[in-house]
Design an enzyme around this catalytic site. Structure first.
Site, PDB file in Angstrom:
ATOM      1  N   PHE A   1      -0.354 -41.793 -20.660  1.00  0.00           N
ATOM      2  CA  PHE A   1      -0.570 -43.143 -21.193  1.00  0.00           C
ATOM      3  C   PHE A   1       0.185 -44.212 -20.413  1.00  0.00           C
ATOM      4  O   PHE A   1      -0.229 -45.358 -20.360  1.00  0.00           O
ATOM      5  CB  PHE A   1      -0.123 -43.204 -22.662  1.00  0.00           C
ATOM      6  CG  PHE A   1      -1.081 -42.531 -23.611  1.00  0.00           C
ATOM      7  CD1 PHE A   1      -2.357 -42.174 -23.211  1.00  0.00           C
ATOM      8  CD2 PHE A   1      -0.706 -42.276 -24.927  1.00  0.00           C
ATOM      9  CE1 PHE A   1      -3.245 -41.562 -24.087  1.00  0.00           C
ATOM     10  CE2 PHE A   1      -1.579 -41.671 -25.813  1.00  0.00           C
ATOM     11  CZ  PHE A   1      -2.853 -41.308 -25.392  1.00  0.00           C
ATOM     12  N   ARG A   2       1.319 -43.793 -19.809  1.00  0.00           N
ATOM     13  CA  ARG A   2       2.160 -44.815 -19.192  1.00  0.00           C
ATOM     14  C   ARG A   2       2.011 -44.910 -17.680  1.00  0.00           C
ATOM     15  O   ARG A   2       2.514 -45.836 -17.063  1.00  0.00           O
ATOM     16  CB  ARG A   2       3.638 -44.554 -19.539  1.00  0.00           C
ATOM     17  CG  ARG A   2       3.929 -44.815 -20.979  1.00  0.00           C
ATOM     18  CD  ARG A   2       5.374 -44.552 -21.334  1.00  0.00           C
ATOM     19  NE  ARG A   2       5.570 -44.877 -22.726  1.00  0.00           N
ATOM     20  CZ  ARG A   2       5.205 -44.077 -23.732  1.00  0.00           C
ATOM     21  NH1 ARG A   2       4.640 -42.910 -23.480  1.00  0.00           N
ATOM     22  NH2 ARG A   2       5.396 -44.448 -24.976  1.00  0.00           N
TER      23      ARG A   2
ATOM     24  N   HIS B   1       3.240 -33.806 -32.489  1.00  0.00           N
ATOM     25  CA  HIS B   1       2.422 -35.015 -32.651  1.00  0.00           C
ATOM     26  C   HIS B   1       1.010 -34.694 -33.128  1.00  0.00           C
ATOM     27  O   HIS B   1       0.122 -35.526 -33.034  1.00  0.00           O
ATOM     28  CB  HIS B   1       2.360 -35.805 -31.334  1.00  0.00           C
ATOM     29  CG  HIS B   1       3.672 -36.447 -30.971  1.00  0.00           C
ATOM     30  ND1 HIS B   1       3.924 -36.989 -29.731  1.00  0.00           N
ATOM     31  CD2 HIS B   1       4.817 -36.623 -31.675  1.00  0.00           C
ATOM     32  CE1 HIS B   1       5.162 -37.473 -29.698  1.00  0.00           C
ATOM     33  NE2 HIS B   1       5.721 -37.258 -30.865  1.00  0.00           N
TER      34      HIS B   1
ATOM     35  N   CYS C   1      -9.849 -36.094 -43.113  1.00  0.00           N
ATOM     36  CA  CYS C   1     -10.083 -37.132 -44.118  1.00  0.00           C
ATOM     37  C   CYS C   1      -8.764 -37.455 -44.823  1.00  0.00           C
ATOM     38  O   CYS C   1      -8.084 -36.562 -45.331  1.00  0.00           O
ATOM     39  CB  CYS C   1     -11.115 -36.670 -45.145  1.00  0.00           C
ATOM     40  SG  CYS C   1     -11.276 -37.834 -46.518  1.00  0.00           S
TER      41      CYS C   1
ATOM     42  N   CYS D   1     -16.442 -37.087 -49.131  1.00  0.00           N
ATOM     43  CA  CYS D   1     -15.978 -38.034 -50.159  1.00  0.00           C
ATOM     44  C   CYS D   1     -16.008 -39.497 -49.724  1.00  0.00           C
ATOM     45  O   CYS D   1     -15.630 -40.380 -50.506  1.00  0.00           O
ATOM     46  CB  CYS D   1     -14.552 -37.658 -50.596  1.00  0.00           C
ATOM     47  SG  CYS D   1     -13.283 -38.170 -49.425  1.00  0.00           S
TER      48      CYS D   1
ATOM     49  N   SER E   1       7.248 -35.181 -19.121  1.00  0.00           N
ATOM     50  CA  SER E   1       7.502 -36.191 -20.159  1.00  0.00           C
ATOM     51  C   SER E   1       8.462 -37.246 -19.624  1.00  0.00           C
ATOM     52  O   SER E   1       9.457 -36.920 -18.991  1.00  0.00           O
ATOM     53  CB  SER E   1       8.093 -35.551 -21.418  1.00  0.00           C
ATOM     54  OG  SER E   1       8.417 -36.564 -22.356  1.00  0.00           O
TER      55      SER E   1
END
Ligand code: NAD
Length: 253
Positions: free
Chosen positions: A36-37, A122, A130, A158, A196
């Site tokens: 992401f970075r 995570h 749901c 639902c 990381s």
């Protein structure tokens, strides 16, 4: 791969008996899933605050923005196969040297590679759940609905809000897995961090936690990380090649 740092890392892996691996997005970039970075990563194009948990739950427009991003990101995850770094961790586990993998990743690649004990702190984005009745859906099924024009998919049972089964910004971490990750970090004799930046807490705090309890720390990463300063060895390189060589040598000597 020959360097004095690499040789020291091999010796640490060879001598360790209770290894824990902490992995992040960088272990999966060579499988085709961008971090992401990094350059071109999602957070250079999108504001992650839009995807925070309170907004996702409370604001349909935020959910639609999330799914617009996700419908583009998902095909890379769905197509990804484990690489040599994931497989190196499987080899260490099978050799009874590695106790578990603690991963920040949500791509499921450690399980697909064959790792048995994986703590997904995570969550796992291959599932969608749901928020009302907890019915779980395969993410591929949701992809079909998104591609069919559903902009805010709801539970078929639902009508509740569907959420990827991952921890969003501002969402509470799953208590059991997080506690276990800290217990494992406390009792390991070597923590290997792979891919990381170590800027996301509480995952990053596993590093000082392990170190304070007497473990050695090896970090394998392309760029600097927040905890390079307390690591015993930092290997600056690509995860697949570095982990393949490191574990290959450690298990053969
Ligand atoms: P990050 O994006 O903050 O950092 C990734 C690190 O990996 C960077 O420091 C980069 O230099 C390094 N890296 C990239 N490619 C590499 C390679 N081939 N070899 C070695 N190092 C490489 O990632 P993070 O620390 O895991 O935190 C980001 C958050 O985003 C996490 O919470 C994670 O859940 C999530 N995320 C998950 C995935 C996934 O599941 N694959 C992908 C993107 C983000």
């Amino acid at each position: 791969m020959a360097s004095s740092e690499f040789g020291r890392a091999v010796a640490l892996v060879r001598d360790a008996r209770r290894i824990v691996a902490l992995t992040g997005a960088g272990i999966s970039t060579e499988s085709g899933i961008p971090d992401f970075r990094g350059p071109g990563g999602s957070w250079t194009k999108y504001d992650p605050a839009v995807f925070a948990y309170p907004q996702f739950v409370g604001d349909p427009e935020s959910r639609k923005a999330y799914w617009r991003w996700s419908v583009e990101f998902w095909p890379q995850v769905a197509a990804a196969k484990p690489n040599d770094a994931h497989l190196a961790l499987v080899a260490l586990e099978r050799a009874e040297r590695l106790r578990c993998v603690v991963t920040q990743n949500v791509d499921g690649l450690h399980g697909l590679a064959g790792s048995r004990d994986v703590i997904e702190i995570h969550g796992n984005g291959t599932r969608t759940v749901c928020l009302s009745c907890r019915t779980s859906y395969d993410r591929n099924r949701i992809q079909e609905r998104l591609l069919g024009g559903d902009t805010d998919p709801r539970c078929e049972a639902c009508g509740g809000v569907l959420k990827p089964d991952v921890v969003l910004f501002g969402e509470r971490m799953p208590q059991g897995p997080t506690e276990r990750a800290f217990d494992e970090a406390e009792s390991c004799d070597l923590l290997i961090v792979v891919g990381s930046s170590l800027v996301v807490n509480p995952a990053a705090r596993l590093v000082p936690q392990a170190k304070q309890n007497g473990a050695k720390v090896v970090i394998v990463n392309l760029d600097r990380t927040l905890y390079d300063g307390i690591a015993d060895v930092v290997l600056r390189g690509r995860a697949a090649e570095t982990m393949g060589s490191l574990v290959g040598e450690a298990l053969s000597t």
